[in-house]
Design a protein around this motif. Structure first.
Motif, PDB file in Angstrom:
ATOM      1  N   ARG A 119      -6.719  -9.436  -2.124  1.00 45.42           N
ATOM      2  CA  ARG A 119      -6.817  -9.563  -3.582  1.00 45.42           C
ATOM      3  C   ARG A 119      -5.456  -9.886  -4.201  1.00 45.42           C
ATOM      4  NH1 ARG A 119     -10.222  -5.059  -2.732  1.00 45.42           N
ATOM      5  NH2 ARG A 119      -8.592  -3.599  -3.414  1.00 45.42           N
ATOM      6  N   ALA A 120      -4.393  -9.460  -3.518  1.00 51.59           N
ATOM      7  CA  ALA A 120      -3.039  -9.728  -4.010  1.00 51.59           C
ATOM      8  C   ALA A 120      -2.523 -11.093  -3.558  1.00 51.59           C
ATOM      9  CB  ALA A 120      -2.092  -8.630  -3.540  1.00 51.59           C
TER      10      ALA A 120
ATOM     11  N   PRO B  94     -10.067  -1.872   4.384  1.00 49.46           N
ATOM     12  CA  PRO B  94      -9.851  -1.726   2.930  1.00 49.46           C
ATOM     13  C   PRO B  94      -8.430  -2.091   2.509  1.00 49.46           C
ATOM     14  CG  PRO B  94     -11.133   0.117   3.761  1.00 49.46           C
ATOM     15  CD  PRO B  94     -10.677  -0.651   4.960  1.00 49.46           C
ATOM     16  N   GLY B  95      -7.454  -1.718   3.336  1.00 50.31           N
ATOM     17  CA  GLY B  95      -6.078  -2.076   3.019  1.00 50.31           C
ATOM     18  C   GLY B  95      -5.845  -3.571   3.089  1.00 50.31           C
ATOM     19  N   TRP B  96      -6.445  -4.223   4.069  1.00 50.65           N
ATOM     20  CA  TRP B  96      -6.312  -5.677   4.171  1.00 50.65           C
ATOM     21  C   TRP B  96      -7.036  -6.369   3.018  1.00 50.65           C
ATOM     22  CZ3 TRP B  96      -2.431  -7.223   6.654  1.00 50.65           C
ATOM     23  CH2 TRP B  96      -1.989  -6.559   7.804  1.00 50.65           C
TER      24      TRP B  96
ATOM     25  N   THR C 292      -0.726   1.701  -8.716  1.00 54.30           N
ATOM     26  CA  THR C 292       0.412   1.608  -7.811  1.00 54.30           C
ATOM     27  C   THR C 292       0.408   0.294  -7.048  1.00 54.30           C
ATOM     28  OG1 THR C 292       0.580   4.009  -7.534  1.00 54.30           O
ATOM     29  CG2 THR C 292       1.512   2.648  -5.793  1.00 54.30           C
ATOM     30  N   VAL C 293      -0.757  -0.099  -6.528  1.00 58.86           N
ATOM     31  CA  VAL C 293      -0.853  -1.343  -5.770  1.00 58.86           C
ATOM     32  C   VAL C 293      -0.495  -2.539  -6.661  1.00 58.86           C
ATOM     33  CG1 VAL C 293      -2.452  -2.903  -4.592  1.00 58.86           C
ATOM     34  CG2 VAL C 293      -2.476  -0.464  -4.059  1.00 58.86           C
ATOM     35  N   GLN C 294      -0.969  -2.521  -7.913  1.00 58.90           N
ATOM     36  CA  GLN C 294      -0.643  -3.621  -8.823  1.00 58.90           C
ATOM     37  C   GLN C 294       0.857  -3.687  -9.106  1.00 58.90           C
ATOM     38  OE1 GLN C 294      -3.083  -3.253 -12.320  1.00 58.90           O
ATOM     39  NE2 GLN C 294      -4.987  -3.700 -11.231  1.00 58.90           N
ATOM     40  N   ALA C 295       1.461  -2.520  -9.342  1.00 60.84           N
ATOM     41  CA  ALA C 295       2.900  -2.492  -9.624  1.00 60.84           C
ATOM     42  C   ALA C 295       3.703  -2.911  -8.400  1.00 60.84           C
ATOM     43  CB  ALA C 295       3.317  -1.095 -10.075  1.00 60.84           C
TER      44      ALA C 295
ATOM     45  N   LEU D  64       0.833  -1.203   0.000  1.00 60.27           N
ATOM     46  CA  LEU D  64       0.000   0.000   0.000  1.00 60.27           C
ATOM     47  C   LEU D  64       0.867   1.252   0.000  1.00 60.27           C
ATOM     48  CD1 LEU D  64      -2.735  -1.029   2.591  1.00 60.27           C
ATOM     49  CD2 LEU D  64      -2.714  -1.373   0.118  1.00 60.27           C
ATOM     50  N   PRO D  65       0.573   2.228  -0.858  1.00 53.83           N
ATOM     51  CA  PRO D  65       1.390   3.437  -0.942  1.00 53.83           C
ATOM     52  C   PRO D  65       1.075   4.423   0.172  1.00 53.83           C
ATOM     53  CG  PRO D  65      -0.439   3.589  -2.467  1.00 53.83           C
ATOM     54  CD  PRO D  65      -0.523   2.216  -1.844  1.00 53.83           C
TER      55      PRO D  65
END
Length: 419
Positions: free
Chosen positions: A167-168, A160-162, A112-115, A61-62
């Protein structure tokens, strides 16, 4: 010797002997390149020496988040808070904060999260494999981490962050009651819940890891020069590094991995990279200060407590104050006071204080790729607080670029020209 290279030209020069620079040196040395590393301090003597020691492969997470600019007034008025801005530094920081706000838009956050997720998937096997080859795999602790919450509302705000981590494909478990108490005995009763991440890893001591990897690179032929690089220029045949003593070094390939100072060198090559400095503070207590089972993360207060072979390290937080303002060690004191509140049996005597400079981009992604004006100059910096975690992934990608093979993952999101 590379084709057309003068006999007095170094094959590959790396500016920066932090964890990223020495890992890149190890990767390139493994495939037979002659590598010279330059640094004004020494091997892992700067920010890489005092970090929290986490291999934070699940930290995707950024810093940017919805409503981030609304938090800036609070950062200005609380000099000891988890995030703070030196008021005198705000005018210089303003353009970076604007980019941070742009990076907080929903579509930008998702990219960003995907990268970051792709980079982390590469980082874990690369780092563990490199440590195995360097014969320092035993320096890794695989105890997981425990992120702690003082209310159900605080946990709900973190969900939401979790969910993004879920998802990752990152495993975790929310703990309460006896499960929480068993995970880390001795916590204050104010903590009602915690999230355990089994895949989180820490190291015995980050400076020891850096030195172990450097010794591996040395066995493969890497060399070190204690010097300060003050300027660089590029040409069709390579690059010239100007040193503070007035001498110069010619290199067929140059890699800039100078951490928070990197953007000053990149600017002379036509790349205006918005790199800022998250000044991080910590206190390392002596061995035996507390029986710490794993790294504890107090996200609401912006710091962590890490068990190291060399002691217990209490640190983190973010202070934006650039490279030149003096340290404010009251921030270390504030974290130590809170740690005593959260872990009542913690012995806070005999600690060593420290401050380091985390090189941070507004989108929290590192800068990996070629300079705008020269394919002979490559960048490897801007990892924020994830330099140790992402160093081996960066080493793999830089090696791919040097060799000319397809990168192990898409490097578009990390392009120096994305700004």
């Amino acid at each position: 010797m590379m084709g057309g290279q003068r006999s007095d030209t170094k094959e590959i020069v790396i500016i920066g002997a932090g964890i990223v620079g020495i890992v890149v040196a190890a990767y390139l040395s493994e495939i037979g390149h002659k590598v010279l590393v330059i640094d004004r301090q020494g091997i892992c003597e700067g920010t890489s020496a005092g970090n929290a020691g986490a291999l934070a492969f699940s930290d995707i997470l950024p810093m940017a988040s919805k409503g981030v600019l609304a938090k800036v007034p609070g950062w200005l008025v609380d000099p000891l808070g988890p995030f703070s801005i030196r008021p005198s530094y705000l005018p210089k920081l303003a353009p970076w904060l604007y980019r941070l706000w742009r990076a907080s838009r929903a579509d930008a956050l998702e990219r960003t999260v995907q990268a970051q997720g792709a980079l982390m998937q590469l980082a874990e096997p690369e780092m563990l494999g490199l440590m195995e080859r360097a014969r320092i795999r035993s320096m890794v602790r695989e105890d997981g981490s425990l992120e702690l919450y003082e209310s159900e509302e605080e946990l709900n705000a973190a969900l939401p962050g979790w969910n993004a981590r879920k998802r990752a494909g990152i495993p975790f478990e929310h703990l309460r009651g006896e499960e929480l108490a068993t995970s880390q005995p001795g916590l204050a009763s104010r903590f009602v819940a915690g999230t355990f991440v089994p895949g989180w890893k820490t190291v015995s001591d980050p400076q020891h890891v850096g030195m172990g990897l450097w010794l591996y690179a040395v066995r493969l032929g890497a060399e070190f020069l204690h010097a300060e690089a003050t300027a660089v220029t590029a040409s069709e045949k390579g690059a010239t590094i100007q040193l503070a003593d007035g001498t110069g070094i010619e290199a067929a390939k140059l890699i800039i991995a100078a951490g928070a100072w990197s953007h000053r060198l990149a600017k002379s090559l036509g790349d205006a990279i918005p790199l800022e400095t998250e000044r991080g503070y910590n206190t390392t207590l002596p061995v035996g200060a507390f029986d710490l089972k794993r790294q504890l993360i107090f996200s609401g207060h912006g710091f962590v407590v890490t068990p190291l072979q060399t002691g217990i390290r209490i640190g983190g937080a973010v202070e934006f104050g650039g490279l030149d303002l003096p340290p404010n060690y009251k921030r270390s004191d504030a974290m130590l006071t809170k740690a005593k509140m959260f872990i009542p049996d913690l012995d806070t005597s005999g600690g060593r204080q420290w401050m380091g400079y985390r090189p941070s981009s507004p989108d929290s992604l590192p800068v990996i790729g070629c300079a705008r004006t020269s394919g002979n100059v490559l960048y490897a910096f801007g990892h924020g607080h994830l330099g140790l975690t992402q160093s081996a992934a960066t080493g793999r990608l830089i090696t791919d670029l040097i060799v000319g093979t397809n990168p192990s993952i898409s490097i578009g999101p990390f392009s120096p020209q994305r700004f």
